[in-house]
Design a protein around this motif. Structure first.
Motif, mmCIF file in Angstrom:
data_model
loop_
_atom_site.group_PDB
_atom_site.id
_atom_site.type_symbol
_atom_site.label_atom_id
_atom_site.label_comp_id
_atom_site.label_asym_id
_atom_site.label_seq_id
_atom_site.Cartn_x
_atom_site.Cartn_y
_atom_site.Cartn_z
ATOM 1 N N LEU A 1 0.832 -1.205 0.000
ATOM 2 C CA LEU A 1 0.000 0.000 0.000
ATOM 3 C C LEU A 1 0.866 1.255 0.000
ATOM 4 O O LEU A 1 0.619 2.200 -0.755
ATOM 5 C CB LEU A 1 -0.922 -0.006 1.219
ATOM 6 C CG LEU A 1 -2.072 -1.018 1.213
ATOM 7 C CD1 LEU A 1 -2.646 -1.189 2.617
ATOM 8 C CD2 LEU A 1 -3.161 -0.587 0.241
ATOM 9 N N ALA A 2 1.894 1.261 0.856
ATOM 10 C CA ALA A 2 2.770 2.430 0.949
ATOM 11 C C ALA A 2 3.544 2.642 -0.343
ATOM 12 O O ALA A 2 3.681 3.768 -0.834
ATOM 13 C CB ALA A 2 3.741 2.268 2.119
ATOM 14 N N SER A 3 4.037 1.553 -0.921
ATOM 15 C CA SER A 3 4.820 1.662 -2.150
ATOM 16 C C SER A 3 3.982 2.237 -3.285
ATOM 17 O O SER A 3 4.445 3.121 -4.020
ATOM 18 C CB SER A 3 5.361 0.281 -2.537
ATOM 19 O OG SER A 3 6.121 0.363 -3.720
ATOM 20 N N ARG A 4 2.756 1.768 -3.410
ATOM 21 C CA ARG A 4 1.887 2.282 -4.476
ATOM 22 C C ARG A 4 1.552 3.752 -4.237
ATOM 23 O O ARG A 4 1.533 4.553 -5.179
ATOM 24 C CB ARG A 4 0.606 1.438 -4.567
ATOM 25 C CG ARG A 4 0.811 0.054 -5.149
ATOM 26 C CD ARG A 4 -0.496 -0.568 -5.579
ATOM 27 N NE ARG A 4 -1.385 -0.832 -4.458
ATOM 28 C CZ ARG A 4 -1.410 -1.974 -3.780
ATOM 29 N NH1 ARG A 4 -0.576 -2.967 -4.098
ATOM 30 N NH2 ARG A 4 -2.248 -2.152 -2.782
ATOM 31 N N TRP A 5 1.267 4.110 -2.987
ATOM 32 C CA TRP A 5 0.882 5.495 -2.671
ATOM 33 C C TRP A 5 2.032 6.463 -2.952
ATOM 34 O O TRP A 5 1.870 7.484 -3.620
ATOM 35 C CB TRP A 5 0.451 5.589 -1.214
ATOM 36 C CG TRP A 5 -0.238 6.865 -0.848
ATOM 37 C CD1 TRP A 5 0.312 7.962 -0.257
ATOM 38 C CD2 TRP A 5 -1.629 7.183 -1.035
ATOM 39 N NE1 TRP A 5 -0.635 8.925 -0.049
ATOM 40 C CE2 TRP A 5 -1.839 8.487 -0.518
ATOM 41 C CE3 TRP A 5 -2.702 6.480 -1.567
ATOM 42 C CZ2 TRP A 5 -3.091 9.094 -0.535
ATOM 43 C CZ3 TRP A 5 -3.955 7.086 -1.577
ATOM 44 C CH2 TRP A 5 -4.140 8.381 -1.082
#
Length: 225
Positions: free
Chosen positions: A209-213
């Motif tokens: 989630l963090a990587s995509r955001w």
């Protein structure tokens, strides 16, 4: 990183009248920089945050894991548990680090995001409100964004709040904070996860989630700057 070398070095930063230590990791051709804000007795050596940082490095994002308390303050906080909730102090230190990164030749051109864990999420959001032209994105992991209080409506950076599905009290606090944010925002709940995301696959979901955001918002920030 699958054969790709990441340069990591210990960096000392003067901020808010103290010297703070952090680990700066720079993958080749970094397209953004994520500054980690720890909380609740954690440190830059936290295996959970180091794991997430490694995953961000794989996505060509530099990371800076910094201790917002000095070694002496950490010893005091282990007994009193007071400094980890001093959001004003933590935010001032984080802003000092932000300004240092903005002036450093190695990092000044990289779009900046904050990754806040626990009480560090409150400090990250206060810093994002205070430095709207520098903060391009925020991610909170099991965080206390409610501790940012009056700063929440001033946050302009796109903000992702990630909470474990079994962390019911923190879910309620995050929903309250979400309603106070007026920026692009999202609440992601990881099913079955508790506060520390120790369940199998839970931390992987946080990292995804963090990587995509960050990849989306830091890349778009650089393309428009």
């Amino acid at each position: 990183m699958d054969g790709v070398s990441v340069s990591e070095q210990v960096v000392r930063v003067a901020a808010d009248r103290v010297t703070l230590e952090g680990n700066l990791s720079m993958p080749p051709d970094a397209r953004g920089l994520v500054l980690f804000a720890h909380g609740s007795g954690s440190s830059r050596h936290s295996p959970r945050n180091r794991y997430v940082a490694g995953r961000l490095n794989e996505a060509s994002l530099a990371t800076f894991l910094v201790d917002l308390l000095t070694a002496e303050e950490e010893r005091i906080d282990q007994v009193t548990a007071e400094l980890r909730f001093d959001i004003g102090l933590l935010a001032d230190r984080l802003i000092g680090v932000t300004d240092w990164l903005g002036a450093s030749p190695n990092t000044s051109l990289l779009p900046l995001g904050y990754f806040g864990a626990s009480t560090g999420a409150g400090a990250a959001l206060v810093a994002a409100a205070e430095r709207p032209d520098q903060a391009a994105a925020v991610v909170s992991r099991g965080g206390r964004p409610d501790l940012a209080a009056l700063a929440l409506p001033q946050v302009r950076a796109p903000t992702l709040l990630v909470v474990g599905g079994a962390d019911t009290q923190v879910i309620a606090l995050n929903r309250s904070a979400l309603s106070a944010l007026h920026c692009e925002k999202e609440l992601a709940i990881v099913p079955g996860a508790t506060h520390l995301f120790e369940e199998p696959g839970a931390l992987d979901e946080v990292a995804d989630l963090a990587s995509r955001w960050f990849s989306r918002h830091l890349s778009s920030e650089r393309s428009t700057s």
